[in-house]
Scaffold this motif. Structure first.
Motif: not given
Length: 234
Positions: A1-5, A19-20, A45-49, A108-111
């Motif tokens: 899972m990729m996080l997008i801030g 990357d979390p 962002a779709r490069q990270w499903p 980062c905070v979210a993860a």
């Protein structure tokens, strides 16, 4: 899972993919705040499903983007500005601030710290709230028109007119008036315009009630089973 801030500003948004597991910054993108640019960012962002969006101040500056993403099936969490500020303070070069750092800090905070809150898509209750506000505005406009019409009929008719005027009743009363002179002619013309406006408000209020009824039925509310409670009250 990729996080997008996302670090939102009034005219630009900056996205940073983190990357979390490694806390590594993979890529970043800055866009203007337009629908076309929103789409460009989503395509990027779709490069990270497998992805989740962490939007700083999702209920403030990030609200529009958040709603847009949720409507397209994206997962979004809200990160408080105070949480990203705390991450910046703890990071190297404490306190330094730029868009890329802020966006990454939100992810980062979210993860890592659990300070993010999932944001839910807008539902029928949100639509009902919009319809309720619209109904209030329509009703107020109708009341103003009726009050203006009543004042004009009071000047045109001996004894005035009843307070609770419908468009049909007002038209019947106005038809009995044969205006003489420029002032009466003007009052008569304005009164006719107001009657037409009241009819318009009546149609819009009926359409509003139908839209409310459809949403209440969709919500499967049992309130309308109670005698005396219709869709608008429900």
């Amino acid at each position: 899972m990729m996080l997008i801030g996302i670090d939102p500003h009034k005219s630009t948004h900056t996205a940073t993919a983190v990357d979390p597991e490694t806390n590594r910054d993979h890529a970043s993108l800055r866009i203007d705040v337009t629908l076309q640019e929103y789409q460009r960012m989503l395509d990027w962002a779709r490069q990270w499903p497998q992805r989740r969006w962490a939007v700083e101040n999702a209920r403030g500056l990030g609200h529009h983007l958040t709603s847009w993403l949720l409507a397209r099936g994206e997962q979004v969490v809200d990160v408080a500005p105070s949480a990203t500020a705390r991450v910046r303070q703890l990071s190297r070069g404490a306190g330094r601030k730029n868009d890329r750092i802020d966006a990454a800090a939100a992810a980062c905070v979210a993860a890592l710290q659990g300070d993010a809150r999932p944001v839910q898509p807008e539902r029928s209750t949100d639509a009902l709230a919009l319809l309720d506000e619209r109904r209030s505005n329509l009703a107020q406009a109708r009341v103003r028109a009726v009050n203006q019409l009543h004042a004009l009929l009071r000047a045109l008719l001996p004894g005035g007119a009843p307070r609770d005027l419908s468009a049909a009743k007002a038209e019947q009363l106005l038809d009995t008036v044969v205006p003489v002179g420029s002032a009466e002619l003007t009052r008569h013309a304005i009164a006719a315009d107001l009657i037409a406006e009241i009819r318009t408000w009546d149609v819009k209020l009926k359409d509003n009630a139908k839209a409310m009824a459809a949403l209440v039925a969709e919500s499967e509310s049992r309130l309308t089973d109670t005698p005396g409670i219709g869709a608008v009250t429900a």
